[in-house]
Design a protein around this motif. Sequence first.
Motif, PDB file in Angstrom:
ATOM      1  N   ARG A 131      36.506  48.317  53.613  1.00 24.21           N
ATOM      2  CA  ARG A 131      36.415  47.266  52.696  1.00 24.21           C
ATOM      3  C   ARG A 131      35.300  47.417  51.913  1.00 24.21           C
ATOM      4  NH1 ARG A 131      41.998  43.577  53.731  1.00 24.21           N
ATOM      5  NH2 ARG A 131      43.192  45.770  54.582  1.00 24.21           N
ATOM      6  N   ARG A 132      34.239  47.901  52.322  1.00 23.75           N
ATOM      7  CA  ARG A 132      32.685  47.710  51.683  1.00 23.75           C
ATOM      8  C   ARG A 132      31.746  48.863  51.553  1.00 23.75           C
ATOM      9  NH1 ARG A 132      30.339  42.691  52.670  1.00 23.75           N
ATOM     10  NH2 ARG A 132      31.446  41.377  52.600  1.00 23.75           N
ATOM     11  N   GLY A 133      30.886  49.128  50.862  1.00 21.55           N
ATOM     12  CA  GLY A 133      30.389  49.554  51.029  1.00 21.55           C
ATOM     13  C   GLY A 133      30.481  51.589  51.401  1.00 21.55           C
ATOM     14  N   ARG A 134      29.715  51.928  51.615  1.00 25.17           N
ATOM     15  CA  ARG A 134      30.701  53.384  51.895  1.00 25.17           C
ATOM     16  C   ARG A 134      31.702  53.853  53.161  1.00 25.17           C
ATOM     17  NH1 ARG A 134      24.524  55.486  53.810  1.00 25.17           N
ATOM     18  NH2 ARG A 134      24.299  53.067  54.814  1.00 25.17           N
ATOM     19  N   ALA A 135      32.133  52.380  53.293  1.00 23.20           N
ATOM     20  CA  ALA A 135      33.399  51.884  54.044  1.00 23.20           C
ATOM     21  C   ALA A 135      34.545  51.199  52.984  1.00 23.20           C
ATOM     22  CB  ALA A 135      33.616  50.940  54.983  1.00 23.20           C
ATOM     23  N   ALA A 136      34.154  52.554  51.760  1.00 20.26           N
ATOM     24  CA  ALA A 136      34.892  51.944  50.641  1.00 20.26           C
ATOM     25  C   ALA A 136      36.693  52.832  51.075  1.00 20.26           C
ATOM     26  CB  ALA A 136      34.772  51.824  49.167  1.00 20.26           C
ATOM     27  N   ARG A 137      37.606  52.339  51.822  1.00 20.63           N
ATOM     28  CA  ARG A 137      38.770  53.067  51.587  1.00 20.63           C
ATOM     29  C   ARG A 137      40.005  52.097  52.798  1.00 20.63           C
ATOM     30  NH1 ARG A 137      41.799  56.189  49.016  1.00 20.63           N
ATOM     31  NH2 ARG A 137      43.252  58.145  50.318  1.00 20.63           N
ATOM     32  N   GLY A 138      40.531  51.203  51.707  1.00 21.76           N
ATOM     33  CA  GLY A 138      41.563  50.430  52.416  1.00 21.76           C
ATOM     34  C   GLY A 138      42.685  50.769  52.422  1.00 21.76           C
ATOM     35  N   THR A 139      43.534  49.806  52.681  1.00 23.49           N
ATOM     36  CA  THR A 139      44.610  49.892  53.197  1.00 23.49           C
ATOM     37  C   THR A 139      45.558  48.860  51.829  1.00 23.49           C
ATOM     38  OG1 THR A 139      44.905  48.650  55.291  1.00 23.49           O
ATOM     39  CG2 THR A 139      44.631  50.314  55.393  1.00 23.49           C
ATOM     40  N   VAL A 140      44.711  47.985  51.744  1.00 22.18           N
ATOM     41  CA  VAL A 140      44.955  46.523  50.625  1.00 22.18           C
ATOM     42  C   VAL A 140      44.700  46.640  49.964  1.00 22.18           C
ATOM     43  CG1 VAL A 140      45.773  43.858  50.341  1.00 22.18           C
ATOM     44  CG2 VAL A 140      45.614  45.845  52.963  1.00 22.18           C
ATOM     45  N   GLY A 141      44.795  47.098  48.535  1.00 22.92           N
ATOM     46  CA  GLY A 141      44.506  46.630  46.858  1.00 22.92           C
ATOM     47  C   GLY A 141      43.616  45.737  46.453  1.00 22.92           C
ATOM     48  N   GLY A 142      42.986  45.565  46.242  1.00 25.55           N
ATOM     49  CA  GLY A 142      42.149  44.590  45.097  1.00 25.55           C
ATOM     50  C   GLY A 142      41.390  44.624  43.695  1.00 25.55           C
ATOM     51  N   THR A 143      41.234  44.000  43.132  1.00 22.95           N
ATOM     52  CA  THR A 143      40.530  43.541  41.646  1.00 22.95           C
ATOM     53  C   THR A 143      39.430  43.435  42.231  1.00 22.95           C
ATOM     54  OG1 THR A 143      42.971  42.920  41.344  1.00 22.95           O
ATOM     55  CG2 THR A 143      40.525  42.886  39.766  1.00 22.95           C
ATOM     56  N   ILE A 144      38.089  44.434  41.328  1.00 21.82           N
ATOM     57  CA  ILE A 144      37.091  43.892  41.815  1.00 21.82           C
ATOM     58  C   ILE A 144      36.175  44.084  40.510  1.00 21.82           C
ATOM     59  CG2 ILE A 144      34.391  45.572  41.720  1.00 21.82           C
ATOM     60  CD1 ILE A 144      35.772  47.265  43.578  1.00 21.82           C
ATOM     61  N   ALA A 145      35.854  42.514  40.814  1.00 20.97           N
ATOM     62  CA  ALA A 145      35.774  41.590  39.522  1.00 20.97           C
ATOM     63  C   ALA A 145      33.973  41.490  38.807  1.00 20.97           C
ATOM     64  CB  ALA A 145      35.280  39.773  39.727  1.00 20.97           C
ATOM     65  N   ALA A 146      33.920  42.002  37.686  1.00 18.63           N
ATOM     66  CA  ALA A 146      32.025  41.981  36.999  1.00 18.63           C
ATOM     67  C   ALA A 146      31.969  40.677  36.085  1.00 18.63           C
ATOM     68  CB  ALA A 146      32.657  43.031  36.261  1.00 18.63           C
ATOM     69  N   ALA A 147      31.881  39.913  37.388  1.00 23.35           N
ATOM     70  CA  ALA A 147      31.513  38.107  36.176  1.00 23.35           C
ATOM     71  C   ALA A 147      29.401  38.411  36.305  1.00 23.35           C
ATOM     72  CB  ALA A 147      31.855  37.602  36.467  1.00 23.35           C
ATOM     73  N   PRO A 148      29.231  38.726  35.443  1.00 18.08           N
ATOM     74  CA  PRO A 148      27.505  37.558  35.535  1.00 18.08           C
ATOM     75  C   PRO A 148      27.727  36.715  36.504  1.00 18.08           C
ATOM     76  CG  PRO A 148      28.385  38.308  33.317  1.00 18.08           C
ATOM     77  CD  PRO A 148      28.873  37.819  34.277  1.00 18.08           C
ATOM     78  N   GLU A 149      26.562  36.722  37.307  1.00 19.79           N
ATOM     79  CA  GLU A 149      25.802  35.768  38.371  1.00 19.79           C
ATOM     80  C   GLU A 149      25.498  35.789  39.311  1.00 19.79           C
ATOM     81  OE1 GLU A 149      30.088  36.116  41.128  1.00 19.79           O
ATOM     82  OE2 GLU A 149      29.481  38.186  42.298  1.00 19.79           O
ATOM     83  N   ASP A 150      24.394  36.256  38.885  1.00 20.41           N
ATOM     84  CA  ASP A 150      22.694  36.784  39.818  1.00 20.41           C
ATOM     85  C   ASP A 150      22.654  35.437  39.925  1.00 20.41           C
ATOM     86  OD1 ASP A 150      23.547  39.671  39.932  1.00 20.41           O
ATOM     87  OD2 ASP A 150      22.248  39.613  38.061  1.00 20.41           O
ATOM     88  N   GLN A 151      22.172  34.512  39.414  1.00 28.16           N
ATOM     89  CA  GLN A 151      22.140  33.221  39.442  1.00 28.16           C
ATOM     90  C   GLN A 151      22.523  32.557  40.431  1.00 28.16           C
ATOM     91  OE1 GLN A 151      21.506  34.865  36.366  1.00 28.16           O
ATOM     92  NE2 GLN A 151      19.869  34.829  36.297  1.00 28.16           N
ATOM     93  N   LEU A 152      23.790  32.540  40.428  1.00 26.52           N
ATOM     94  CA  LEU A 152      24.290  32.212  41.610  1.00 26.52           C
ATOM     95  C   LEU A 152      23.838  32.562  43.061  1.00 26.52           C
ATOM     96  CD1 LEU A 152      27.033  29.898  43.188  1.00 26.52           C
ATOM     97  CD2 LEU A 152      28.413  32.486  42.875  1.00 26.52           C
TER      98      LEU A 152
END
Length: 364
Positions: A131-152
Motif C-alpha cells: 500500500r505504498r509506492g510501487r506496491a500501491a495496490r491494496g485490498t482496503v481502500g483509503g483516502t489520500i490527503a493533500a494537506a500542506p505539511e512540509d514544515q511538519l
Amino acid sequence: MKYNRYTLVVLATIILSSFSVDAQKKQAIVIQDQGSFAVGGSVVTAPGTFDPIKHGAFNPANQSSEGQTLHGDHAYVFYQIPDKARKLPLVMWHGYGQFSKTWETTPDGREGYQNIFLRQRFPVYLIDQPRRGRAARGTVGGTIAAAPEDQLWFGIFRLGVGNEFYPGVQFSKDPEALNQYFRQMTPNIGPIDIEVNTKAVSALFDKIGEGILVTHSHSGGQGWMTAVKNKNIKAIVSYEPASNFLFPEGQVPETITYAGGSLRAVGVPMADFMKLTKIPIVIYYGDNIPSQPVENPGQEQWRAALTMAKRWAETVNKLGGDVTVVHLPEIGIKGNTHFPFSDLNNVEIAGLMSNWLKDKGLDK
C-alpha cells in the motif's frame, strides 16, 4: 586574453587529467543480475458471478465487481546482485511516508546506500511495503490527503524548526536538495497494516533465503516482528526505530510520554522474544535528540524513541542477546538528521555499518 598553442595544450591536458581523476574515483559497478517482483499479498474475490458480456469492457456507468478478483497487499522489490557478490544480501526497508527512493540517490545528488553497498559487493534488495509506492495496490481502500505539511516533516525529520536548519546539520543548504527531499514523500493508498507488511517482508526472506534486514524509522519495529516470524533474517541494522519495541510479556516498561504524544512498548510471549536474542542487532540515532524533555515535539518523540531503544537493548542483552545502540554524537559524529544514511556524511555512516558487519562475520 590571447592563448598561444602551448597554453591551449597545457589547459587541455589539465582538463583531461581532471576527468581521468574523477573517473578513477568512481569505478564502474558491475551488476551480474537485476530485476523486480511482487511478493506476499492476498487475493480478494467479490461475491457473484463474472459476466464477460456485461463486464467485458470498461463502462463508467457499470463498474460492478461481481465475481472478479483483486490482487493486492503485496510488497514490491527491486534487486541488484553485483559481480562476485557476498553471501548475505542487504534487504532495505523504508520508513513512514517514504518508499525505496530513500535508499537510492540522496536528495543532493550523491550515491545512497544502494550504490554504496553494491560497491562493497553486497546484493541489495529495496522494498516498497504494501500500500505504498510501487506496491500501491491494496485490498482496503483509503483516502489520500493533500494537506500542506512540509514544515511538519522538516521538524519531525530533525532538519530544523519551521524553515530554519539546525546549526551544523548534515543536510545540503542547496534549495534543490530540499525540493528533492520533500518530493520523495509518499502517501499510503490504504491504512497501514503491520501484519500485512510483516507477512510480505517475511515472504521475501522465504524467497531469497538468508539475509540482513536494514530498517528505518517505522519499519524498525516491524523489523523486530518480521525477525520473530522468519529465521532467515540473520541480523538487523536499524536506523532510528521509533515504535513497536517488543518486550517479554510481564516485562513491558511504562509508556513514555512526551510533548505531543506517547511511546508504548509491545508485549510478546517469551518464546517469540527469545528469537531476537539469536541475531546481532545494531541501532543508530542521529543528532539533535535532547536528553531531557523540551518543548519541541519534533525532538521530543526521538528522545522517547532513544530512551525506549536503550531499555529494549538492555532487556535483550540481559537474556543473552547482542544489541548495540549507537547515538552518533556520543561517538563524535554530529549533525545527523533522521536520515543518517542519506545525510552529507552518509559514506562515514555506511562505514560504521560496514565495520559492524565485518565484526559480526556477516560480510563473507
